[in-house]
Structure formats: C-alpha cells, structure tokens
Design a protein around this motif. Structure first.
Motif, short mmCIF file in Angstrom:
data_model
loop_
_atom_site.label_atom_id
_atom_site.label_comp_id
_atom_site.label_asym_id
_atom_site.label_seq_id
_atom_site.Cartn_x
_atom_site.Cartn_y
_atom_site.Cartn_z
N UNK A 16 0.82 -1.21 0.00
CA UNK A 16 0.00 0.00 0.00
C UNK A 16 0.85 1.26 0.00
N UNK B 93 -5.94 -20.74 8.95
CA UNK B 93 -6.60 -19.55 9.47
C UNK B 93 -7.05 -19.80 10.90
N UNK B 129 -10.67 -15.06 9.86
CA UNK B 129 -10.06 -15.70 8.71
C UNK B 129 -8.66 -15.18 8.44
N UNK B 131 -4.49 -15.29 8.99
CA UNK B 131 -3.45 -16.27 9.27
C UNK B 131 -2.61 -15.78 10.45
N UNK C 10 -6.55 -8.05 -1.80
CA UNK C 10 -5.58 -7.48 -0.88
C UNK C 10 -6.18 -7.24 0.49
N UNK C 20 -9.42 -15.95 2.37
CA UNK C 20 -8.11 -15.89 3.02
C UNK C 20 -7.07 -16.61 2.16
N UNK C 21 -7.45 -17.76 1.63
CA UNK C 21 -6.52 -18.52 0.80
C UNK C 21 -6.18 -17.75 -0.46
N UNK C 24 -3.76 -14.93 0.19
CA UNK C 24 -2.39 -15.42 0.33
C UNK C 24 -1.78 -15.73 -1.02
N UNK C 27 -0.88 -12.51 -2.94
CA UNK C 27 0.35 -11.88 -2.48
C UNK C 27 1.57 -12.64 -2.98
#
Lengths: 276, 249, 299
Positions: A16, B93, B129, B131, C10, C20-21, C24, C27
């Motif tokens: 960001x 998670x 959710x 990590x 993001x 969530x997966x 990841x 990213x």
C-alpha cells in the motif's frame, strides 16, 4: 557528543505504499548510558541500528541529522561505515546462539575481532582474547576460549559476545535486549558487567529493552518509544515521576511481587499518542 | 483433582525431573517456578501427555494416567504454549485452528462455538479468517487460549503463556486468564520463570531447581519472604530487586 | 461470493477461508511477478504447454507424413523448420513431440510426488522402526543411477513410453521422500503439532492435514526444478532407443534418428535439441522463482 540524531524517519515499502516504522525521533548521547525502552514494534532497535546503518536493504531513511562522533552517517558510504562498525561502535544482540559463529571456538572469534581492527599476529590476538575473557569475568578463560558456542551457557555466550565487541576498543556500545534470553540471576550479572566495563573505558552505552524497571537500574537516561515515536525522555532516577500516560501505563501494568493486586491495570492506548 | 507422585522424566541418560510430587485441588491455580533447565516445563509436558518417558504416578480426576492418553483425557486437559509464534499452524486460518479440536472430538455447532470462543478471548470476529502471521503476539496467544478452551476442558496447563509478550499485553492476557478461570471453574497449572506473574495468578507455588521440587509454599508466604529453601529466597530477592524502578542515584 | 477484484485480493480482513486462501495466493503472485527471470520461465513454459496442446490447430500437417523426395530439406515456407530424414515436417513433429515429452513429465510427477511425500512424512513422523524400514527402502532405490536403472527396467519390459515413465518414476521418488522426511522432522517438534496431538487426533490425521501441507512448498519447488531433469532423462532414453519408439516424434528419439546428419543438415537434430534445452531452462527458472516465493524463510 557521541551520537546526534535529529528528526529520524525510517520507512518500509508495503503493497500500500511506504509505511512509517520510525518517525520524528531525536536524541543525543554523550559519554553516558542511555536506555531506549519500548514494546515490540516501537522502533527502538531500528533507531539504534540506524546509527550503524545496519537496516534492511529496503528501508528508506531520512534525517535532519544523523551523526556519530564527527561522521555524518547519512552521507557516509559503505567504506566509511565499515570503519565505524566494530571498531568505533559495537553491537550486542539478544541471543548469543544466533550471533556467534557455531563452527569457531570462542577464543578464535574474539581473536579474529581483535585482528581485524588492531592487526597483529594470531598468537598475540589469541592472548588478547584470553585477557578479554578475564575482563568479562569468566573464571576459566582458557577453557572457554577453546570451547564452541554450543558448549557454553547463555550467560557465558553473552560474555563472549561482549568480549568480542570490546576487542577493538570502541567508543560506543549498542546492546539490543542483551539479557532477554537469560535467566534472572544471569541477567543481573551481565548488565552489571556491561555497566562496569562501559564506565571504566569511558564508553557510551545505548541499552535497548522492553523492561522499563531493568533499564532504570542500569542507565542514566531513558527514552520511551511507542509506535515509532519518542513519547518521553527522562532521567532514570525520575522514572516514578514520569508524565506521559504511556510510560505510566508501562509502570502500572506490571505485576509486583511485593504487593498483591486484584487485577492488573491495563494500558489504555490513546490515539493522540500517535500524533506527537 | 490432580495428583502427581514421584514423577521422574528421563531424556536419554539425563534425568530432567526427579521424584517430583504435588497435588492441585479443583478450581485452584498452582504455579511452578524455576530457572531454565529446572524441569518445570518438562513436568507440564509429561502431564499433558507429550512425553512418554516418565515414571511415577499421575492422576487427573479419578483417572490414573497411562503413557498413552485417551481422547477423553484431551477433552479434560488442555495446554497453552509459550511461544505464540510457534503454537499456531502457520498455514491455517484462525477459523481452521479453532475448528480442529471440535472436528476431532466430533462436537456440534461448530460455527456457534467458534464465534463464542473468539468472543470469550475478546478477539473481534474480523480476525476469524486471518493467518497467524497477520496477528500480533497478544492476539495469537488469545487464539491459543481460545483453541485450548474449545474442547471445554477442566484443566488448563499454561507453559509460560506470557513470557514472550509485551508487558502491556501480558497484563491483558493475565486478566483474561483470571476471568476465564472464574467463568468456567477451571483448574490451572502455570509454569513461569517470572515470580511476580506466578504470585499474581496462583495461590500455591512449587519451586523447582535442577529437576527437583525444592519447596512448596503459598503465594502470600512468598510475597512476605517466609521462604525456607535458599533457592526460593534468592529467586525472590532478584525479582524484587529488578522489579521496582530505581529511584535513588 | 468470490469477486476477484484487486481490493478483495488485498483485503486485510477476509470473511471466509476461501478468501483468506486467495489473498495469500495473490500476495505470492505479486511477489513472484517481481522476479524477471522467473516470469520468463513461467511464460515460456506456459507457451510451450499451450503450443503442445494446441498442436492440431497450429499445424495442418501430419507428424508421420513422409515425403522421401523432399527429405532433409532446409527451412522454407512450406516446412517452417525443414524436414527430417524421412521427409516429415520438423515443426509439426516438434509440436506433437512436446505432447509426448511434457506428458511424460506430468505422468512421472504425478506418480512420484505423492509417493515420495507419503513415504517421507510417515517415516519422519512415526520414527523408530517405520522410519528405518522406509528409509532403507528409499536408500535402495537411491543407490541406482537414474539412467542405468531406467535402462535396465525398460530392457526387461518392452521399450516404450509407459516403461520409460515407470522407469523414470522408480528412480525419481527417493529424493522427495528424503525431502519430506527432513521437513517433517523439523516440523514434528513444533508447538503447533504438539497442540494438534493434544486434541487426540490420530497420527494419520496429524500427518495428512497438518504436516503434509507444510511440506508441499518444498516438494513443489523440487518438482519444478526436477522437471528439467526428467525431460533430459526421457530424451536420453529416447535417444538410446529405450523410450518412445519411432515413428513417435519424441524429441530425444528425433535426435537419435537424425544424429548422422548433424554436420550437413544440422537443423534436423539441433532443433529438437533446442526444444529440450528451452523446456529444461524454462522449468528451471520457474522453479527458482517458486522457491523464492515459497521458501520457508517466508513463513
């Protein structure tokens, strides 16, 4: 003045954009013991390491003044910095397990530190290493010098680290949580040792810790950092009269052995602290 | 509730714990203090069933413990670990981490239990959710506590639960542990090297040195200095000396 | 609802496990994208796979169609890469050959990775007798040089693609078992595995659902880097006449059949050689890039 920092700002790139890790930090250090106290993420380690320019490669540093003795660190190149690191300013880290070379004996490492900055033969350097081990109050220096880091206890490993850092006879010592990985008994000994050596050699000391009471015992002045900013600066002796609510919060939320408490005081974080 | 008699634990040729005996009442908080290498964590792990090389006798509730623990045991006894950075699976998670004990024990109402669990440890549902690497140390430890409570245990074994946390976070977590104990009537065994933390949370304390239990005393006695063993006295002195900020030059 | 917009990908607060997966993965992708060479590898590999799969669309010629009058012809408008010793269009054969070579690689990987992962993680987690037994078996297979065992195996069976695949697989799985075992030994002692054991989960569950997912990164990297080796072994077998048999357009076989012409009609054996080189290099670069992204340091 050994160290002068004025308006230091350290930023890191994120998806960001650039994000502040340290902002608007100013402090000075003479031939005294300064403690920088803060919790994780406060930026205390980064601030101290910026003096030696030992920051991650992607860090963006700006400062109005970042001076070590007579050298302008901001504009110094790698060669100039290499002449400072180790020789004029030493750095002790938290866990000797990770900062000592596991395949060299303690004596060899100290001797190497000596030879790099002072020259001389190997034999001379090794003898100097043994002498340094005596100075850090190790009772059996010959045995420790011949031992590998994994054969030494945490406290002894830390003494070896200190000996290594003192070998080139620096003017400044930066100790980043030097006793956090050690037991309480050893903690006190190591800090007293550092205090003693620093006083005798006329060095400056920057002690970084999360432990406010601990720092107050061993430093002359204390700087309290929060979220990358300095929130308070005061003499160690005046700690109980601290003004800033964050400092007071740090003092009050500790459980004390001497008196019983119902519930521990919880730090109320005020967003206005982030704006100073 | 918990009885430990003549517990000894061996690692190869080294005896890490030697002939340790103590008992803990239901609803009590019992503390084990000592320096590193004193064997306090080893005792806890042997009790938890993570270590099979022990001899002696351990009883929880009315069940005498065998080297191989039953699934029922794991519903009654749970553990919170020291390192918040290592006790949560890095690729799962929070939601997955909390549902694992529920799935293994075949418990129902997973959704509701997870939300209740997060609420109890004061974690916002938005964390559900994320990590572990996206959470702070304090948040991770809360997740670890929530995970331990998912199985609705009676006993919580706490292995230095706040040693790796900032002091302000430590205060919150200790308060949380106190609240949970009152709410659920839990029995705690807390292991720590920090005397102030142990004396704050526990009523009775056992002091360990080099694998042996050298003294058993109440927290009040420890505070007041009514100690009998020299090691206890020296631990106490150090703690008091280093905890109050120095005010004289 | 899954909306693959940049903001959703993001997000700092995902609202479901799926999101969530995906966050990841995205990213990871952003990080992978910054590595120039890795992107070259990825794009090249992707192009090669696409061209092989779309072979019938990219060429109208038959890979087996011979034209003895026009044999060993240099590149021309009719035959973009020339013709081989039997007058077959080299461009077409390279495209169809890609199917065979890449198909063999995929087949080997699909056999090898799960077996190696299973053996290694079970051995590492259970320890003791199971560990010793499984590792001794692994050692036996590891002791054979890959090509020699493959040759022996293929010679015992009928030479052909299936035998070649099995032979390569037999010699390729031990390193994965070792890798999985090493990772498992490291992970086994960690607190989060202890916490799972404290739920009373069976060993099978612990291994499958908690340990294997952590070994996957190393295995994926290793697989990608290994692909080039498998391509070379398959080509080697083909070259020695033990893999794909003529008239199949497997790249190694193509080189073998035309090596006599290397001095005068150099393009005939060289072009399949270039294809092998490009494929190997692409997977190597891809594997390097993936290792940088999936490296345990990043965890």
């Amino acid at each position: 003045m050994l160290v002068q920092i004025d308006n230091l700002r350290i930023r890191f790139p994120t998806p960001h954009g650039l994000s502040d890790a340290v902002r608007n930090v100013s402090l000075t250090l003479g031939q005294e013991k300064l403690g920088i106290v803060g919790e994780s993420g406060s930026g205390k380690s980064l601030t101290a390491r910026s003096i030696l320019k030992l920051l991650p490669g992607n860090a963006v540093i700006t400062a109005d003044k970042l001076i070590f003795d007579d050298i302008d660190v901001m504009s110094a190149d790698e060669d100039a910095m290499r002449r400072i690191r180790g020789k004029r300013a030493g750095l002790i880290l938290q866990d000797p397990k990770y900062s000592l070379n596991p395949v060299m004996t303690a004596g060899e490492q100290i001797a190497e530190a000596w030879r790099i900055h002072r020259g001389g033969s190997r034999r001379l350097a090794y003898r100097a290493a043994i002498d340094l081990l005596v100075q850090v109050q190790i009772r059996d220096p010959a045995r420790v010098a011949a031992a590998y880091p994994h054969e030494l206890s945490g406290g002894m490993g830390q003494r070896v680290m200190i000996a290594m850092m003192l070998a080139p006879d620096p003017e400044l010592l930066i100790a980043d949580e030097p006793t956090s990985a050690l037991d309480a008994t050893v903690q006190a000994e190591i800090l007293r040792l550092i205090e003693d050596l620093v006083s005798r050699r006329g060095m400056g000391l920057i002690l970084i810790s999360h432990d406010l009471p601990l720092v107050s015992h061993f430093c002359d002045r204390v700087v309290v950092m929060y979220a990358g900013r300095v929130v308070e600066e005061l003499r160690a002796a005046d700690l109980l009269h601290a003004n800033h609510p964050y400092t007071r919060g740090l003092l009050e939320c500790l459980p004390a052995l001497s008196h019983r408490q119902r519930r521990l005081a919880v730090m109320q974080r005020d967003p206005s602290w982030l704006e100073e | 509730m918990i009885e430990i008699a003549a517990l000894s634990v061996r690692f190869g040729t080294i005896e890490a714990v030697r002939d340790v005996s103590f008992s803990v009442e239901r609803g009590e908080s019992f503390g084990l203090v000592g320096e590193s290498g004193s064997g306090k964590s080893t005792v806890l792990r042997a009790l938890a069933g993570l270590n099979r090389n022990w001899s002696g006798r351990m009883t929880v509730g009315n069940e005498v413990l065998a080297p191989q623990r039953s699934k029922d045991f794991f519903r009654r006894v749970q553990m919170v670990f020291q390192d918040p950075y290592g006790s949560l699976h890095p690729r799962q998670t929070v939601d997955r981490l909390l549902s694992e004990p529920l799935l293994v024990h075949g418990m129902d109402n997973i959704e509701r239990r997870i939300l209740r669990g997060l609420n109890e440890v004061a974690l916002p549902a938005a964390m559900r959710f994320r990590y572990p690497h996206q959470l702070s140390g304090g948040q991770r430890q809360r997740v670890a506590i929530a995970r331990a409570l998912m199985a609705e245990p009676q006993v919580l074994l706490l292995d230095e639960p706040t040693s790796a946390l900032d002091v302000s976070v430590q205060a919150e977590v200790l308060n949380l542990l106190m609240d949970l104990q009152q709410a659920h009537g839990l029995t705690y065994i807390l292991v720590s090297h920090n005397l102030a933390v142990v004396a704050h949370l526990c009523g009775r304390i056992g002091v360990m040195q080099a694998g042996e239990l050298v003294e058993l005393l109440s927290a009040d006695d420890l505070r007041a200095g009514r100690t009998r063993h020299p090691h206890t006295a020296s631990l106490r002195e150090l703690s008091i000396e280093l905890e109050e900020p120095e005010t004289s030059l | 609802m899954i909306v693959l917009s940049r903001d959703w990908l993001l997000s700092e607060t995902p609202v479901s496990r799926a999101q969530a997966a995906w966050v990841r993965r995205y990213r990871g992708w952003l990080q992978f994208r910054t590595n120039g060479l890795a992107m070259v590898g990825l794009v090249t590999a992707a192009i090669m796979i696409f061209m092989s799969l779309a072979a019938p669309l990219l060429t109208l010629q038959d890979p087996s169609a011979q034209d003895l009058a026009g044999r060993l012809a240099p590149p021309s408008w009719q035959h973009w890469l020339g013709t081989d010793e039997l007058g077959r269009d080299i461009y077409t054969r390279v495209l169809y050959g890609g199917r065979i070579t890449l198909g063999m690689v995929v087949a080997v990987v699909l056999l090898v990775a799960p077996v190696g992962l299973a053996v290694g993680s079970i051995a590492g987690y259970l320890g003791g007798l199971a560990d010793r037994a499984l590792m001794r078996v692994t050692d036996v297979f590891l002791a054979f040089p890959r090509l020699v065992l493959a040759l022996a195996f293929v010679a015992a069976l009928k030479p052909g693609i299936t035998s070649a695949i099995i032979a390569i697989a037999l010699t390729s799985w031990p390193p994965y078992a070792r890798l999985a075992r090493a990772e498992t030994l490291t992970i086994r002692g960690s607190d989060f595995i202890a916490a799972v054991r404290l739920t009373g989960a069976s060993s099978f569950r612990v291994i499958l659902r908690h340990i294997v997912p952590l070994c996957l990164s190393s295995v994926i990297v290793r697989v990608t880097l290994d692909m080039s080796g498998i391509i070379l072994t398959a080509a080697g077998l083909g070259f020695l006449g033990m893999g794909a048999q003529p008239p199949m357009p497997e790249w190694g076989t193509m080189i073998a059949a035309s090596r006599a012409f290397i001095l005068e009609q150099w393009w005939v054996p060289t072009i399949p050689g270039v294809a092998i080189f490009v494929a190997s290099l692409a997977f190597n670069l891809l594997g390097d890039g993936m290792r940088d992204v999936l490296d345990p340091k990043q965890r």
